[in-house]
Design an enzyme around this catalytic site. Structure first.
Site, PDB file in Angstrom:
ATOM      1  N   TYR A  59      48.605  41.852  39.556  1.00 34.89           N
ATOM      2  CA  TYR A  59      48.166  42.438  38.289  1.00 34.89           C
ATOM      3  C   TYR A  59      48.885  43.755  38.030  1.00 34.89           C
ATOM      4  O   TYR A  59      48.945  44.630  38.896  1.00 34.89           O
ATOM      5  CB  TYR A  59      46.661  42.666  38.351  1.00 34.89           C
ATOM      6  CG  TYR A  59      45.992  43.069  37.068  1.00 34.89           C
ATOM      7  CD1 TYR A  59      45.807  42.147  36.045  1.00 34.89           C
ATOM      8  CD2 TYR A  59      45.496  44.352  36.894  1.00 34.89           C
ATOM      9  CE1 TYR A  59      45.152  42.498  34.877  1.00 34.89           C
ATOM     10  CE2 TYR A  59      44.826  44.715  35.729  1.00 34.89           C
ATOM     11  CZ  TYR A  59      44.665  43.779  34.718  1.00 34.89           C
ATOM     12  OH  TYR A  59      44.009  44.138  33.550  1.00 34.89           O
TER      13      TYR A  59
ATOM     14  N   SER B 247      46.547  38.134  45.139  1.00 32.66           N
ATOM     15  CA  SER B 247      45.702  38.769  44.132  1.00 32.66           C
ATOM     16  C   SER B 247      45.825  38.009  42.805  1.00 32.66           C
ATOM     17  O   SER B 247      45.524  36.819  42.760  1.00 32.66           O
ATOM     18  CB  SER B 247      46.057  40.254  44.002  1.00 32.66           C
ATOM     19  OG  SER B 247      45.070  40.941  43.256  1.00 32.66           O
TER      20      SER B 247
ATOM     21  N   ASP C  64      37.267  43.149  51.264  1.00 30.76           N
ATOM     22  CA  ASP C  64      37.937  43.265  49.968  1.00 30.76           C
ATOM     23  C   ASP C  64      36.911  43.553  48.872  1.00 30.76           C
ATOM     24  O   ASP C  64      36.015  42.745  48.621  1.00 30.76           O
ATOM     25  CB  ASP C  64      38.680  41.961  49.657  1.00 30.76           C
ATOM     26  CG  ASP C  64      39.615  42.073  48.469  1.00 30.76           C
ATOM     27  OD1 ASP C  64      39.478  43.020  47.670  1.00 30.76           O
ATOM     28  OD2 ASP C  64      40.490  41.193  48.339  1.00 30.76           O
TER      29      ASP C  64
ATOM     30  N   HIS D  57      41.618  44.528  50.403  1.00 31.47           N
ATOM     31  CA  HIS D  57      42.459  43.722  49.519  1.00 31.47           C
ATOM     32  C   HIS D  57      43.855  43.506  50.088  1.00 31.47           C
ATOM     33  O   HIS D  57      44.546  42.576  49.684  1.00 31.47           O
ATOM     34  CB  HIS D  57      42.544  44.400  48.142  1.00 31.47           C
ATOM     35  CG  HIS D  57      43.049  43.506  47.059  1.00 31.47           C
ATOM     36  ND1 HIS D  57      42.489  42.286  46.776  1.00 31.47           N
ATOM     37  CD2 HIS D  57      44.088  43.656  46.186  1.00 31.47           C
ATOM     38  CE1 HIS D  57      43.154  41.725  45.768  1.00 31.47           C
ATOM     39  NE2 HIS D  57      44.115  42.512  45.401  1.00 31.47           N
TER      40      HIS D  57
END
Length: 332
Positions: free
Chosen positions: A92, A185, A271, A308
């Site tokens: 992202y 992700s 995460d 993450h």
């Protein structure tokens, strides 16, 4: 960062019924058919680099609406025979960057296509693919056009990702019947979507996937990107029903149910960006709707003390070994 509130046994059993619109399959079939009406390759030109052991090309292909989407195509220099291909999707806010930034897959001997994220570059990496389709929504990519599934940014991005598979199969030096999709992700969520929409992939590798069990994810974390949806709804209170409807067309759990390729997942137990529970929702549903008597091979790697970032280099080594075993099984 704390562990997931679920125990590991509970995560292994977590398979929620995610809202899925009745016209989910028709929506994506029509969307991709419209994209397929345009020839996929627009331009392929050699890209000079200082990497003597690799060759790179600057690729432009036709994505959603025929829009030009940029990508890097990289492969080992001097190798003449066709190679299995890895199509990689970026995270992202990240673009394709420069051709020397992501070298794991071509150095491992694969033909590698790294797709740019339309309109997203600038937060974590450079890119040069615009998203020219405006629609009502918030200021962040995850909220662009979010009031209607037909105008939603992820309809366009997922279509681009499917077209990237078609593009790599049209490039020279690629074994078109051995294509793998990879992402972390947001890229992991996109890889899951492609696995649910393209039924002849060799494998899918997804790490800390975004876009999964989205309604639950928005409730679990305030961090971006999910937190950006909550912040949008905090202002646009009347939009909640429309937002949930739109997100139901791009939820990774629905795509995972339709997938047929072998898959490897990875998550960090701590995460708080993409909560591990949501990745297990996709994993536990993976291949459930593909109509085969035996579900596709899949495995999950959990890193108990990581967030993450997940397993980082340790996980990449596992990805390399696992993909090698899928593409070159012992005794085949």
């Amino acid at each position: 960062m704390p562990h997931s509130a679920f125990t590991f046994d509970e995560l292994q059993r977590y398979a929620p019924e995610v809202a899925e619109p009745d016209d989910f399959d028709e929506f994506w079939r029509d969307t991709l058919a419209e994209a397929d009406a345009v020839p996929v390759l627009v331009d392929v030109r050699p890209e000079p680099t200082e990497l003597r052991l690799l060759d790179s090309w600057d690729v432009t292909f036709a994505g959603f609406g025929g829009d030009p989407v940029r990508a890097w195509y990289t492969r080992p220099a001097g190798v003449r025979e066709p190679l299995p291909a890895v199509v990689e999707y970026a995270g992202y806010g990240r673009g394709r960057g420069l051709p020397h930034e992501r070298l794991t897959w071509p150095v491992a001997g694969y033909a590698h296509l790294l797709m740019d994220n339309r309109g997203q570059a600038g937060q974590y990496g450079a890119g040069d693919t615009p998203d020219p389709h405006g629609a009502p929504g918030g200021p962040w990519p995850v909220t662009w056009g979010i009031l209607d599934p037909r105008t939603y940014h992820y309809r366009r991005l997922i279509t681009d990702a499917v077209r990237a598979v078609e593009a790599v199969r049209a490039l020279p030096g690629v074994e078109g019947d051995r294509v793998t999709v990879v992402g972390n992700s947001q890229g992991g969520g996109i890889a899951l979507a492609v696995a649910g929409l393209v039924d002849d992939l060799s494998a899918a590798l997804t790490t800390a996937p975004f876009l999964c069990d989205m309604r639950r994810a928005v409730a679990l974390t305030d961090l971006a990107p999910y937190g950006e949806i909550a912040r949008y709804l905090a202002v646009h209170r009347e939009a909640e029903e429309a937002v949930w409807r739109t997100l139901s067309y791009v939820d990774g759990v629905s795509f995972a149910r339709r997938a047929t390729a072998p898959a490897q997942f990875g998550v960090g137990r701590r995460d708080t960006v993409c909560p591990p529970r949501t990745a297990f929702a996709a994993y536990n549903h993976y291949g459930a709707a593909n109509g085969r008597p035996v579900p596709p091979e899949r495995e999950m790697h959990v890193y108990p003390f990581n967030g993450h970032e997940g397993g980082e280099a340790v996980h990449v080594r596992r990805q390399l070994r696992w993909l090698g075993s899928v593409l070159h099984p012992v005794g085949a």
